[in-house]
Motif scaffolding. Structure first.
Motif, PDB file in Angstrom:
ATOM      1  N   MET A 193       2.028   1.861  -3.449  1.00  0.00           N
ATOM      2  CA  MET A 193       0.943   2.426  -4.265  1.00  0.00           C
ATOM      3  C   MET A 193       0.807   3.913  -3.968  1.00  0.00           C
ATOM      4  O   MET A 193       0.556   4.704  -4.878  1.00  0.00           O
ATOM      5  CB  MET A 193      -0.376   1.706  -3.975  1.00  0.00           C
ATOM      6  CG  MET A 193      -0.410   0.252  -4.425  1.00  0.00           C
ATOM      7  SD  MET A 193       0.070   0.026  -6.132  1.00  0.00           S
ATOM      8  CE  MET A 193      -1.473   0.317  -6.916  1.00  0.00           C
ATOM      9  N   GLY A 194       1.005   4.279  -2.705  1.00  0.00           N
ATOM     10  CA  GLY A 194       0.978   5.690  -2.347  1.00  0.00           C
ATOM     11  C   GLY A 194       2.024   6.477  -3.135  1.00  0.00           C
ATOM     12  O   GLY A 194       1.757   7.564  -3.635  1.00  0.00           O
ATOM     13  N   GLY A 214       5.289   6.346   2.539  1.00  0.00           N
ATOM     14  CA  GLY A 214       5.850   6.015   1.222  1.00  0.00           C
ATOM     15  C   GLY A 214       6.357   7.253   0.508  1.00  0.00           C
ATOM     16  O   GLY A 214       7.477   7.278  -0.011  1.00  0.00           O
ATOM     17  N   VAL A 215       5.531   8.295   0.485  1.00  0.00           N
ATOM     18  CA  VAL A 215       5.930   9.513  -0.227  1.00  0.00           C
ATOM     19  C   VAL A 215       7.201  10.085   0.398  1.00  0.00           C
ATOM     20  O   VAL A 215       8.129  10.500  -0.302  1.00  0.00           O
ATOM     21  CB  VAL A 215       4.792  10.552  -0.203  1.00  0.00           C
ATOM     22  CG1 VAL A 215       5.267  11.888  -0.729  1.00  0.00           C
ATOM     23  CG2 VAL A 215       3.614  10.050  -1.017  1.00  0.00           C
ATOM     24  N   THR A 257      -5.115   6.014  -1.568  1.00  0.00           N
ATOM     25  CA  THR A 257      -4.723   4.828  -0.809  1.00  0.00           C
ATOM     26  C   THR A 257      -5.721   4.533   0.298  1.00  0.00           C
ATOM     27  O   THR A 257      -5.952   3.376   0.624  1.00  0.00           O
ATOM     28  CB  THR A 257      -3.322   4.987  -0.199  1.00  0.00           C
ATOM     29  OG1 THR A 257      -3.179   6.315   0.250  1.00  0.00           O
ATOM     30  CG2 THR A 257      -2.246   4.654  -1.182  1.00  0.00           C
ATOM     31  N   VAL A 303       0.856  -1.194   0.000  1.00  0.00           N
ATOM     32  CA  VAL A 303       0.000   0.000   0.000  1.00  0.00           C
ATOM     33  C   VAL A 303       0.890   1.242   0.000  1.00  0.00           C
ATOM     34  O   VAL A 303       0.640   2.211  -0.695  1.00  0.00           O
ATOM     35  CB  VAL A 303      -0.927  -0.009   1.236  1.00  0.00           C
ATOM     36  CG1 VAL A 303      -1.645   1.312   1.368  1.00  0.00           C
ATOM     37  CG2 VAL A 303      -1.920  -1.153   1.134  1.00  0.00           C
ATOM     38  N   MET A 304       1.980   1.161   0.753  1.00  0.00           N
ATOM     39  CA  MET A 304       2.938   2.258   0.808  1.00  0.00           C
ATOM     40  C   MET A 304       3.466   2.577  -0.601  1.00  0.00           C
ATOM     41  O   MET A 304       3.521   3.742  -1.009  1.00  0.00           O
ATOM     42  CB  MET A 304       4.080   1.847   1.739  1.00  0.00           C
ATOM     43  CG  MET A 304       5.326   2.673   1.585  1.00  0.00           C
ATOM     44  SD  MET A 304       6.678   1.974   2.592  1.00  0.00           S
ATOM     45  CE  MET A 304       8.064   2.675   1.701  1.00  0.00           C
ATOM     46  N   ALA A 334       0.843   5.416   3.023  1.00  0.00           N
ATOM     47  CA  ALA A 334       1.126   6.174   1.804  1.00  0.00           C
ATOM     48  C   ALA A 334       1.966   7.401   2.113  1.00  0.00           C
ATOM     49  O   ALA A 334       2.906   7.727   1.384  1.00  0.00           O
ATOM     50  CB  ALA A 334      -0.172   6.574   1.123  1.00  0.00           C
ATOM     51  N   SER A 394      -3.947   2.977   5.844  1.00  0.00           N
ATOM     52  CA  SER A 394      -3.411   2.984   4.483  1.00  0.00           C
ATOM     53  C   SER A 394      -2.884   4.362   4.124  1.00  0.00           C
ATOM     54  O   SER A 394      -1.832   4.487   3.500  1.00  0.00           O
ATOM     55  CB  SER A 394      -4.484   2.569   3.479  1.00  0.00           C
ATOM     56  OG  SER A 394      -4.959   1.295   3.789  1.00  0.00           O
ATOM     57  N   ALA A 395      -3.637   5.397   4.526  1.00  0.00           N
ATOM     58  CA  ALA A 395      -3.186   6.751   4.213  1.00  0.00           C
ATOM     59  C   ALA A 395      -1.864   7.047   4.919  1.00  0.00           C
ATOM     60  O   ALA A 395      -0.968   7.675   4.346  1.00  0.00           O
ATOM     61  CB  ALA A 395      -4.248   7.765   4.616  1.00  0.00           C
ATOM     62  N   SER A 421      -2.961  11.238  -3.469  1.00  0.00           N
ATOM     63  CA  SER A 421      -2.402   9.919  -3.185  1.00  0.00           C
ATOM     64  C   SER A 421      -2.934   9.381  -1.860  1.00  0.00           C
ATOM     65  O   SER A 421      -3.284   8.197  -1.761  1.00  0.00           O
ATOM     66  CB  SER A 421      -0.881  10.015  -3.175  1.00  0.00           C
ATOM     67  OG  SER A 421      -0.335   9.046  -2.331  1.00  0.00           O
ATOM     68  N   LEU A 422      -3.012  10.247  -0.836  1.00  0.00           N
ATOM     69  CA  LEU A 422      -3.521   9.799   0.463  1.00  0.00           C
ATOM     70  C   LEU A 422      -4.981   9.370   0.347  1.00  0.00           C
ATOM     71  O   LEU A 422      -5.383   8.321   0.856  1.00  0.00           O
ATOM     72  CB  LEU A 422      -3.387  10.904   1.518  1.00  0.00           C
ATOM     73  CG  LEU A 422      -1.959  11.325   1.889  1.00  0.00           C
ATOM     74  CD1 LEU A 422      -1.970  12.205   3.125  1.00  0.00           C
ATOM     75  CD2 LEU A 422      -1.063  10.127   2.112  1.00  0.00           C
TER      76      LEU A 422
END
Lengths: 303, 370
Positions: free
Chosen positions: A49-50, A213-214, A76, A46-47, A210, A206-207, A72-73
């Motif tokens: 995908m973010g 991740g960003v 996700t 999920v990260m 993400a 998930s957010a 993106s947030l």
């Protein structure tokens, strides 16, 4: 090697930063575990995908970077809800092992999906940024160089965690989440829509993944569909380290793991090649010495 | 019945007009996929320009190694055993080429590595050759360049301990450099796929390095270079041919500005008509200048076809003998002569990243490095 204080400060900050990112993902693991007793192995993916959403939002749709991250947030969060509805909800009353295997399946699915749709190659995250030198600018104090990006990431992580704590401990929905983690049947008897609250938990966690991740991509601006594997694994270890199910534990575990990793290779540079092994050694030690984790409560499972 | 007749007929046709199958073993996904993609572009262009040999159509069979050793061996076995190719182009990374080479040797199918520069790739092997120079030459060239041109006195080398290429190149560099300035080289280690290099960079800075040398591949180089600049490292960066992919600049941005690296080819240095034509037709087909791997992939394909023609046969062993006796074959990356060990003898090109572009600096002939 002489250990000068500059190096120590630089690497301590670095460890804090990486630890903060671990914490953001670990919080997701721990929240979902707290509620469903499910280890959602897909958080690493999920990260990623973010990162992809933010990257394509900025390069393809040409959004400004903050807007791309917001999109993106949101994307996700939605993805988290969809994963829960499609993959985990049908298994709510099945044995826990089924849900665990499904989580691994979801992880593989997302990775393969990313390979097919976004391509298997490393993508340069710099393309998504207006300020292309952000990754290597630094504050200079005397002859001490402190990378700016570290402070940005630490700041955003602190804010995100603060908001999370407010949601969990100061709002109605947070109270519902905590109630569900204590006892699902009773909570639903109190008139709470359990599925909606679980969906909300997946959306938030998930957010957060993400967001991590960003920021991961800001610091390491090259990513591909499997980038989330190692951070996902480390975050899981961090969650267990801190006591799985406890949000405070996930934060403490994440930060400690990041700092310990970085400090060991700073103090013993010859161990550098075993860096990833330390996390697992910590995991084994904690499971042996304090199985419930640093801040976890020891619970007796009644059969 | 009629349907079976049609089947039978196509079967006979297929046997009589069987194509010549050449395997292409490349890292099309994974850590060094940019190298694979560029090589593929070069090979496709070469096939477009020369689609037949001995009057038969050449068919390319691609096999992805996912940038991994084990997968390289599996893919190679698939090419030789299932696809029955007469020759194989690839791989890029030395470690992967070596894993595949065992199978090439065993099945007696010629393998032509593209940019695998570690000496062990061809050492003691009869069926493995390559179209590039080897690391003793490259390491020496880097050492001379660092010592003489950059006036380096303290060097920290970032070694990717998972790559034979990186470990080998590091040793050849040290051998030459320590000969001049003893005890002035420090090695720090990392693994392919690592993203965090601050501990290694701290060491490099504490050592007082005026040159940081990367012997790994572009992705890690780009990340490490950024982190080094953010931690206040002011000296030079140098690298081997593992840096030579345009992706280095895409990922590294301004942090890799000024980096020098040794390589096999740069479009700017194209002098012969053939080399210039290649650059033109590559630009026409893909809308961009060819990267180093594209040129060497192109050469590997053309060299194999040339060998098949000289062998006048589709027998892999005869083709291999022809490859091994290649003399002054005119490739787009220069004249290629395969020596008795299967290695090409070619000049080393030095390139610098300048204003976000690869810029030709100089070429060093092998004879100058004795």
């Amino acid at each position: 090697m002489s250990l000068n204080p500059t190096i120590l400060i630089q690497n301590l900050l670095n460890g804090l930063m990486v630890g903060g990112l671990y914490a953001l993902i670990a919080v997701g693991y721990t929240m979902v575990y707290g509620i469903l007793r499910l280890i959602n192995f897909a958080f690493g993916d999920v990260m990623v995908m973010g990162i992809y959403f933010a990257y394509y939002g900025a390069t393809l749709i040409r959004l400004s970077f903050p807007l791309a991250v917001t999109v993106s947030l949101a994307g996700t969060a939605l993805l988290g809800i969809v994963i829960d509805r499609l993959a985990y909800k049908p298994l709510r009353n099945s044995p826990r092992i089924s849900a665990l295997i499904t989580a691994i399946g979801v992880s593989f699915f997302i990775e393969s999906f990313a390979v097919v749709f976004f391509g298997p190659n490393y993508k340069p995250f710099l393309d998504a940024l207006e300020n292309k030198t952000i990754a290597f600018e630094s504050f200079v104090i005397g002859n001490v160089y402190l990378p700016k990006i570290i402070f940005i990431i630490l700041g955003i992580t602190a804010i995100a965690l603060f908001i999370l704590f407010v949601i969990v401990y100061r709002t109605k929905i947070g109270m519902a989440m905590r109630a569900i983690s204590a006892d699902i049947p009773t909570t639903s008897l109190m008139g709470i829509n359990v599925d909606n609250v679980i969906g909300f938990t997946f959306a938030i966690s998930s957010a957060l993944a993400a967001l991590a991740g960003v920021m991961w991509a800001l610091r390491y601006p090259s990513f591909y569909p499997y980038t989330g594997f190692v951070p996902g694994l480390k975050a899981f270890i961090a969650a267990v380290f801190g006591g799985i199910g406890s949000i405070g534990g996930a934060v403490v575990g994440g930060i400690l793991l990041g700092v310990i990793e970085m400090m060991i290779i700073t103090l013993f540079p010859t161990l550098m090649q075993y860096k990833d092994a330390f996390a697992f050694i910590i995991l084994i030690v904690i499971l042996l010495v304090k199985p419930a984790g640093l801040l976890g409560k020891r619970t007796v499972e009644k059969v | 019945m009629k349907r079976y007749m049609v089947f039978f007929f196509t079967f006979v046709v297929a046997i009589v007009f069987a194509d010549i199958k050449i395997g292409v073993l490349l890292p099309l996904t994974g850590g060094i996929s940019a190298f694979g993609e560029w090589t593929k572009k070069g090979i496709e262009l070469a096939r477009e320009q020369r689609p037949t040999v001995l009057g038969e159509k050449v068919v390319l069979v691609y096999a992805d190694t996912r940038s991994e050793k084990t997968e390289a061996a599996n893919a190679m076995a698939r090419l030789t055993d299932k696809e029955k190719v007469v020759a194989v182009i690839g791989e890029i990374a030395s470690s992967n080429s070596m894993a595949a080479a065992e199978i090439a040797e065993n099945r007696k199918v010629p393998q032509v590595a593209v940019t695998s520069t570690n000496p062990l790739v061809t050492q003691g092997k009869k069926f493995v050759s390559r179209v590039c120079f080897i690391d003793p030459l490259q390491g020496t060239a880097l050492a001379e360049f660092a010592a003489n041109t950059l006036k380096a006195r303290k060097v920290t080398i970032f070694v990717d301990i998972e790559q034979d290429y990186s470990v080998g190149l590091t040793n050849y560099f040290i051998e030459r450099f320590e000969g001049k300035y003893k005890g002035n080289v420090q090695k720090v280690q990392y693994k392919s796929g690592d993203q965090e290099f601050s501990a290694q960079i701290s060491q490099a800075i504490a050592f007082g390095s005026d040159v940081i040398m990367f012997t790994g591949y572009y992705n890690e180089i780009a990340l490490a270079a950024q982190q080094a600049r953010s931690m206040g490292y002011k000296g030079y960066f140098i690298a081997g041919d593992g840096a030579d992919a345009p992706e280095l600049i895409k990922i590294g941005g301004k942090a890799v500005e000024g980096l020098y690296f040794t390589t096999h080819y740069v479009p700017e240095a194209a002098k012969t008509k053939k080399a210039k034509d290649f650059v033109e037709s590559f630009k026409k087909k893909y809308g961009t200048l060819p990267a180093m791997n594209a040129a060497l992939g192109y050469d590997a394909y053309m060299l194999i076809l040339d060998a098949i023609e000289r062998a006048k046969s589709k027998d892999p062993v005869k083709i291999n003998n022809a490859i091994r006796s290649t003399k002054n074959f005119e490739g787009v990356s220069g004249l290629i002569t395969i020596d008795e060990n299967g290695n090409a003898i070619k000049p080393v090109v030095i390139v610098q990243v300048k204003n976000g572009k690869f810029t030709y600096v100089t070429s060093i002939e092998p004879a100058q490095l004795k």
